[in-house]
Structure formats: C-alpha cells, structure tokens
Design a protein around this motif. Structure first.
Motif, PDB file in Angstrom:
ATOM      1  N   MET A   1       0.847  -1.178   0.000  1.00 22.29           N
ATOM      2  CA  MET A   1       0.000   0.000   0.000  1.00 22.29           C
ATOM      3  C   MET A   1       0.892   1.241   0.000  1.00 22.29           C
ATOM      4  O   MET A   1       1.879   1.299   0.725  1.00 22.29           O
ATOM      5  CB  MET A   1      -0.907  -0.019   1.235  1.00 22.29           C
ATOM      6  N   GLU A   2       0.533   2.210  -0.837  1.00 20.43           N
ATOM      7  CA  GLU A   2       1.300   3.448  -0.909  1.00 20.43           C
ATOM      8  C   GLU A   2       1.222   4.210   0.410  1.00 20.43           C
ATOM      9  O   GLU A   2       0.223   4.138   1.120  1.00 20.43           O
ATOM     10  CB  GLU A   2       0.734   4.356  -2.009  1.00 20.43           C
ATOM     11  N   LYS A   3       2.265   4.961   0.688  1.00 20.72           N
ATOM     12  CA  LYS A   3       2.311   5.765   1.923  1.00 20.72           C
ATOM     13  C   LYS A   3       1.196   6.809   1.921  1.00 20.72           C
ATOM     14  O   LYS A   3       0.579   7.061   2.959  1.00 20.72           O
ATOM     15  CB  LYS A   3       3.690   6.424   2.051  1.00 20.72           C
ATOM     16  N   LYS A   4       0.913   7.383   0.770  1.00 16.21           N
ATOM     17  CA  LYS A   4      -0.149   8.388   0.666  1.00 16.21           C
ATOM     18  C   LYS A   4      -1.499   7.782   1.038  1.00 16.21           C
ATOM     19  O   LYS A   4      -2.274   8.370   1.788  1.00 16.21           O
ATOM     20  CB  LYS A   4      -0.175   8.940  -0.764  1.00 16.21           C
ATOM     21  N   GLU A   6      -1.981   5.137   2.863  1.00 16.19           N
ATOM     22  CA  GLU A   6      -1.925   4.831   4.288  1.00 16.19           C
ATOM     23  C   GLU A   6      -2.206   6.078   5.128  1.00 16.19           C
ATOM     24  O   GLU A   6      -2.935   6.016   6.127  1.00 16.19           O
ATOM     25  CB  GLU A   6      -0.549   4.252   4.629  1.00 16.19           C
ATOM     26  N   ASN A   7      -1.656   7.211   4.717  1.00  8.02           N
ATOM     27  CA  ASN A   7      -1.908   8.471   5.423  1.00  8.02           C
ATOM     28  C   ASN A   7      -3.380   8.880   5.320  1.00  8.02           C
ATOM     29  O   ASN A   7      -3.953   9.390   6.283  1.00  8.02           O
ATOM     30  CB  ASN A   7      -1.010   9.578   4.881  1.00  8.02           C
ATOM     31  N   LEU A 131     -13.108   8.740  -0.397  1.00  7.40           N
ATOM     32  CA  LEU A 131     -13.192   8.895  -1.854  1.00  7.40           C
ATOM     33  C   LEU A 131     -11.810   9.049  -2.477  1.00  7.40           C
ATOM     34  O   LEU A 131     -11.554   8.510  -3.561  1.00  7.40           O
ATOM     35  CB  LEU A 131     -14.074  10.089  -2.223  1.00  7.40           C
ATOM     36  N   LEU A 132     -10.926   9.767  -1.807  1.00  8.77           N
ATOM     37  CA  LEU A 132      -9.558   9.917  -2.319  1.00  8.77           C
ATOM     38  C   LEU A 132      -8.850   8.557  -2.390  1.00  8.77           C
ATOM     39  O   LEU A 132      -8.139   8.267  -3.351  1.00  8.77           O
ATOM     40  CB  LEU A 132      -8.761  10.886  -1.448  1.00  8.77           C
ATOM     41  N   ILE A 133      -9.069   7.733  -1.379  1.00 14.68           N
ATOM     42  CA  ILE A 133      -8.480   6.390  -1.375  1.00 14.68           C
ATOM     43  C   ILE A 133      -9.044   5.565  -2.525  1.00 14.68           C
ATOM     44  O   ILE A 133      -8.299   4.903  -3.260  1.00 14.68           O
ATOM     45  CB  ILE A 133      -8.732   5.689  -0.022  1.00 14.68           C
ATOM     46  N   LEU A 134     -10.365   5.622  -2.700  1.00 14.51           N
ATOM     47  CA  LEU A 134     -10.998   4.852  -3.778  1.00 14.51           C
ATOM     48  C   LEU A 134     -10.531   5.335  -5.150  1.00 14.51           C
ATOM     49  O   LEU A 134     -10.334   4.524  -6.062  1.00 14.51           O
ATOM     50  CB  LEU A 134     -12.521   4.941  -3.667  1.00 14.51           C
TER      51      LEU A 134
END
Length: 142
Positions: A1-4, A6-7, A131-134
């Motif tokens: 999973m990308e750090k972004k 995850e944040n 939504l940003l994650i999706l």
C-alpha cells in the motif's frame, strides 16, 4: 500500500476516533443525553473507528468503500439534524424525537457550531478521504 493511501486511511480513522470520543465526552462526562438523531449518527460513526483501524492494521484500503458508505449516510443524518436545529421552517415541523428534543442545542459555539455540526464535519472528512483512497485504487487498476 502506498504511503499516501496509508496516510489517507489514518486521517479518516483519526477523524472517526475524535468524533466517537467527542460524543462519549459529551454524554458521559458532560452529562448531555443524546437525542434520537444523535444515536443514529453514533450508529454510523462508531463502526467506522473499528473498520478503519482494521484496514490500517491489515493494510487494506478497499475498506474505504464501506467507510464512504457509512460516512455518507451519517452525514445526511447530520445535515438533517443540523437543519432542524438552525432552520425555522424545518424546526417548526420537526417530529418529536423522544425524551430529548432533536431541536435542542447543548452547545452553540460561535453561533453555528453544534454537536450535529461537529459530527457532520467528521463525516465529511471521512467521506472525502475515503473517496480519495478509492480514486487512488481505481488509478492503480488502470
């Protein structure tokens, strides 16, 4: 999973945790009895805390779909609740909510910040970050 990603998950989880702890503070420490609409908002907020904590632990950003659904519905309840507190045409026709009226305002900071407003803010933060994650997940598939 990308750090972004995850944040983003952590930020959504932190917002849900602060909201859950805030609601417990108002009811258990300050002694404010929740109205019926407050209970519905809690029903949508509390599972998000557990859901996103598990998603962070398992590094599973797909859980953002469920947090988006829960926060979206909870946000709609918060909008309605805030509306019956602040808009005369809604508060006049507001149904009785049980022992505590849903139109009551335990807090009214700066003339507009009430408990449903605080819940709406948390639901909005969770919804946006979900939504940003999706969106990132969709971009990874392409």
């Amino acid at each position: 999973m990308e750090k972004k990603t995850e944040n983003f998950l952590f930020t959504a989880w932190a917002a849900s945790l602060v909201a859950a702890m805030g609601s417990l503070y108002f009811s258990e420490i300050r002694g404010y009895e929740p109205c019926e609409l407050c209970w519905y908002q809690r029903i949508f907020m509390y599972p998000i805390v557990i859901l996103l904590a598990a998603a962070i632990y398992r590094k599973d950003p797909k859980a953002a779909f469920y947090s988006a659904c829960l926060s979206g519905i909870g946000g709609l309840v918060s909008i309605y609740h805030y509306g019956i507190q602040k808009l005369d045409f809604l508060s006049d026709s507001a149904p009785a909510c049980g022992m505590v009226p849903c139109t009551g305002e335990y807090i009214n900071w700066l003339g507009f910040i009430t408990i449903p407003f605080l819940a709406l803010t948390a639901f909005a933060i969770i919804f946006i970050f979900s939504l940003l994650i999706l969106k990132q997940l969709k971009g990874e598939k392409a």
